[in-house]
Design a protein around this motif. Structure first.
Motif, PDB file in Angstrom:
ATOM      1  N   TYR A  36       0.975  -1.357   0.016  1.00  0.00           N
ATOM      2  CA  TYR A  36      -0.065   0.050  -0.024  1.00  0.00           C
ATOM      3  C   TYR A  36       0.954   1.261   0.180  1.00  0.00           C
ATOM      4  O   TYR A  36       2.038   1.239   0.384  1.00  0.00           O
ATOM      5  CB  TYR A  36      -0.975   0.068   1.227  1.00  0.00           C
ATOM      6  CG  TYR A  36      -2.057  -0.875   1.340  1.00  0.00           C
ATOM      7  CD1 TYR A  36      -1.778  -2.347   1.646  1.00  0.00           C
ATOM      8  CD2 TYR A  36      -3.267  -0.401   0.952  1.00  0.00           C
ATOM      9  CE1 TYR A  36      -3.000  -3.065   1.568  1.00  0.00           C
ATOM     10  CE2 TYR A  36      -4.288  -1.415   0.628  1.00  0.00           C
ATOM     11  CZ  TYR A  36      -4.393  -2.650   1.204  1.00  0.00           C
ATOM     12  OH  TYR A  36      -5.115  -3.344   1.084  1.00  0.00           O
ATOM     13  N   GLN A  38       1.060   5.428   1.038  1.00  0.00           N
ATOM     14  CA  GLN A  38       0.115   6.505   1.792  1.00  0.00           C
ATOM     15  C   GLN A  38       0.715   7.856   1.331  1.00  0.00           C
ATOM     16  O   GLN A  38       1.847   8.024   1.589  1.00  0.00           O
ATOM     17  CB  GLN A  38       0.094   6.413   3.194  1.00  0.00           C
ATOM     18  CG  GLN A  38      -0.719   7.406   3.970  1.00  0.00           C
ATOM     19  CD  GLN A  38      -0.731   7.394   5.554  1.00  0.00           C
ATOM     20  OE1 GLN A  38       0.296   6.593   5.910  1.00  0.00           O
ATOM     21  NE2 GLN A  38      -1.811   7.691   6.102  1.00  0.00           N
ATOM     22  N   LEU A  44      -4.840   5.057   3.157  1.00  0.00           N
ATOM     23  CA  LEU A  44      -3.739   4.172   2.222  1.00  0.00           C
ATOM     24  C   LEU A  44      -4.310   3.788   0.794  1.00  0.00           C
ATOM     25  O   LEU A  44      -5.444   3.422   0.892  1.00  0.00           O
ATOM     26  CB  LEU A  44      -3.416   2.771   3.258  1.00  0.00           C
ATOM     27  CG  LEU A  44      -2.074   2.980   4.200  1.00  0.00           C
ATOM     28  CD1 LEU A  44      -2.856   3.980   5.387  1.00  0.00           C
ATOM     29  CD2 LEU A  44      -1.836   1.366   4.657  1.00  0.00           C
ATOM     30  N   LEU A  88       4.614   7.408   1.856  1.00  0.00           N
ATOM     31  CA  LEU A  88       4.895   6.337   2.634  1.00  0.00           C
ATOM     32  C   LEU A  88       4.502   4.962   2.115  1.00  0.00           C
ATOM     33  O   LEU A  88       3.434   4.867   1.864  1.00  0.00           O
ATOM     34  CB  LEU A  88       4.389   6.711   3.978  1.00  0.00           C
ATOM     35  CG  LEU A  88       4.629   5.705   5.373  1.00  0.00           C
ATOM     36  CD1 LEU A  88       5.887   5.765   5.784  1.00  0.00           C
ATOM     37  CD2 LEU A  88       3.832   6.490   6.565  1.00  0.00           C
ATOM     38  N   PHE A  90       3.959   0.725   2.760  1.00  0.00           N
ATOM     39  CA  PHE A  90       3.626  -0.153   3.726  1.00  0.00           C
ATOM     40  C   PHE A  90       3.313  -1.690   3.038  1.00  0.00           C
ATOM     41  O   PHE A  90       2.558  -1.771   2.003  1.00  0.00           O
ATOM     42  CB  PHE A  90       2.206  -0.052   4.383  1.00  0.00           C
ATOM     43  CG  PHE A  90       2.223   1.064   5.452  1.00  0.00           C
ATOM     44  CD1 PHE A  90       1.932   2.439   4.996  1.00  0.00           C
ATOM     45  CD2 PHE A  90       2.597   1.223   6.767  1.00  0.00           C
ATOM     46  CE1 PHE A  90       1.602   3.431   5.850  1.00  0.00           C
ATOM     47  CE2 PHE A  90       2.848   2.191   7.674  1.00  0.00           C
ATOM     48  CZ  PHE A  90       2.309   3.337   7.030  1.00  0.00           C
ATOM     49  N   LEU A 103      -5.250  -8.274   8.287  1.00  0.00           N
ATOM     50  CA  LEU A 103      -3.793  -7.821   7.625  1.00  0.00           C
ATOM     51  C   LEU A 103      -2.942  -7.591   8.680  1.00  0.00           C
ATOM     52  O   LEU A 103      -3.315  -6.898   9.566  1.00  0.00           O
ATOM     53  CB  LEU A 103      -3.754  -6.837   6.457  1.00  0.00           C
ATOM     54  CG  LEU A 103      -4.559  -7.072   4.976  1.00  0.00           C
ATOM     55  CD1 LEU A 103      -4.365  -6.073   4.197  1.00  0.00           C
ATOM     56  CD2 LEU A 103      -4.064  -8.600   4.553  1.00  0.00           C
ATOM     57  N   TYR A 104      -1.602  -7.729   8.621  1.00  0.00           N
ATOM     58  CA  TYR A 104      -0.652  -7.396   9.379  1.00  0.00           C
ATOM     59  C   TYR A 104       0.080  -6.395   8.448  1.00  0.00           C
ATOM     60  O   TYR A 104       0.769  -6.916   7.440  1.00  0.00           O
ATOM     61  CB  TYR A 104       0.076  -8.345  10.049  1.00  0.00           C
ATOM     62  CG  TYR A 104      -0.459  -9.455  10.865  1.00  0.00           C
ATOM     63  CD1 TYR A 104      -1.389 -10.510  10.569  1.00  0.00           C
ATOM     64  CD2 TYR A 104      -0.613  -9.179  12.396  1.00  0.00           C
ATOM     65  CE1 TYR A 104      -2.273 -11.170  11.506  1.00  0.00           C
ATOM     66  CE2 TYR A 104      -1.488  -9.720  13.335  1.00  0.00           C
ATOM     67  CZ  TYR A 104      -2.056 -11.070  12.588  1.00  0.00           C
ATOM     68  OH  TYR A 104      -3.019 -11.578  13.536  1.00  0.00           O
ATOM     69  N   PHE A 105       0.449  -5.245   9.187  1.00  0.00           N
ATOM     70  CA  PHE A 105       1.243  -4.391   8.455  1.00  0.00           C
ATOM     71  C   PHE A 105       2.631  -4.140   8.892  1.00  0.00           C
ATOM     72  O   PHE A 105       2.902  -4.043  10.185  1.00  0.00           O
ATOM     73  CB  PHE A 105       0.539  -2.849   8.507  1.00  0.00           C
ATOM     74  CG  PHE A 105      -0.526  -2.780   7.410  1.00  0.00           C
ATOM     75  CD1 PHE A 105      -2.027  -3.270   7.946  1.00  0.00           C
ATOM     76  CD2 PHE A 105      -0.458  -2.383   6.297  1.00  0.00           C
ATOM     77  CE1 PHE A 105      -2.969  -3.340   7.406  1.00  0.00           C
ATOM     78  CE2 PHE A 105      -1.849  -2.308   5.556  1.00  0.00           C
ATOM     79  CZ  PHE A 105      -2.957  -2.910   5.937  1.00  0.00           C
ATOM     80  N   GLY A 106       3.463  -3.754   8.112  1.00  0.00           N
ATOM     81  CA  GLY A 106       4.868  -3.359   8.510  1.00  0.00           C
ATOM     82  C   GLY A 106       4.951  -1.642   9.071  1.00  0.00           C
ATOM     83  O   GLY A 106       3.763  -1.108   9.247  1.00  0.00           O
ATOM     84  N   ARG A 107       5.873  -1.432   9.725  1.00  0.00           N
ATOM     85  CA  ARG A 107       5.830   0.052  10.109  1.00  0.00           C
ATOM     86  C   ARG A 107       6.028   1.078   9.035  1.00  0.00           C
ATOM     87  O   ARG A 107       5.723   2.204   9.545  1.00  0.00           O
ATOM     88  CB  ARG A 107       7.015   0.208  11.017  1.00  0.00           C
ATOM     89  CG  ARG A 107       6.876  -0.594  12.327  1.00  0.00           C
ATOM     90  CD  ARG A 107       8.163  -0.697  13.429  1.00  0.00           C
ATOM     91  NE  ARG A 107       7.811  -1.039  14.657  1.00  0.00           N
ATOM     92  CZ  ARG A 107       8.501  -0.878  15.717  1.00  0.00           C
ATOM     93  NH1 ARG A 107       9.609   0.048  15.790  1.00  0.00           N
ATOM     94  NH2 ARG A 107       8.394  -1.746  16.638  1.00  0.00           N
TER      95      ARG A 107
END
Lengths: 115, 112
Positions: A36, A38, A44, A88, A90, A103-107
């Protein structure tokens, strides 16, 4: 446990050069993988996803990502960066075996493309 | 087709006040999610819903409540706001078995 790591907080690249934003993941089974983007003060936007099939996935705005199962990676790439790509980014992962859909997102990795 | 919309866009609260954030989607998605985004933390899941009338806790549910009375709406409530809840809140929705999530524009909340 499922997790995503984006090892670089920032990536800087000159316009016209290739760019890579790195992502590695950890899931208990086979993954669904997403990127994704942003833009400032926006939500996003979906770029691309890997579900199955060809390891090289093409997405919006000329971006592509390569799924590498042995290295558990899903790096985002673009052959020629534009200043407008600055944003940004992700990476996100979902366990294929999960029924919950979360979902599990990175930083996130801040990409800056300078003219 | 508006996609996912969020109301309000900005809000300032005092500690202890309550408020409700509204998320609406017109894509007939079954699944809906609330996230918070903090600098350097990425997105963290607060609560989610897999259908009308059902909700579940995510990673950081404390201090928040949710309701999904209608399929198209997902409400996030703060009963007694704390400065630690200062954040940008995003709503998202998706179809089951597809899992691409579509995000709203966000609500920037400041708790003083």
């Amino acid at each position: 446990a499922q997790s995503v790591a984006q090892p670089e907080d920032q990536v800087n690249v000159a316009e016209g050069n290739p760019l890579t934003v790195k992502c590695t993941y950890s899931v208990s089974g086979n993954p669904y993988l997403f990127w994704y983007v942003q833009y400032p003060n926006r939500g996003l936007q979906f770029l691309l996803k890997y579900i199955t099939g060809d390891n090289l996935v093409k997405g919006s705005y000329g971006f592509e990502a390569e799924f590498n199962k042995s290295q558990t990676s899903f790096h985002l790439k673009k052959p020629s960066a534009l200043v407008s790509d600055s944003a940004l980014y992700f990476c996100a992962v979902r366990d294929r075996g999960s029924t919950l859909g979360r979902l599990y997102f990175g930083r996130g990795t801040q990409l800056t493309v300078w003219p | 087709n508006a996609g996912v919309t969020q109301t309000p866009k900005f809000r300032v609260l005092k500690t202890g006040q309550s408020m409700t954030l509204l998320c609406a989607q017109d894509m007939n998605h079954e699944y809906m999610y609330w996230y918070r985004q903090d600098p350097g933390m990425g997105l963290r899941l607060i609560h989610y819903s897999v259908g009308e009338g059902t909700t579940a806790k995510g990673e950081v549910p404390d201090g928040y409540n949710v309701s999904r009375l209608k399929k198209q709406n997902f409400l996030l409530g703060l009963e007694s706001a704390a400065p630690s809840q200062t954040s940008v809140y995003f709503c998202a929705s998706s179809f089951p078995l597809i899992y691409t999530q579509y995000f709203g524009p966000g609500t920037r909340l400041t708790v003083l």
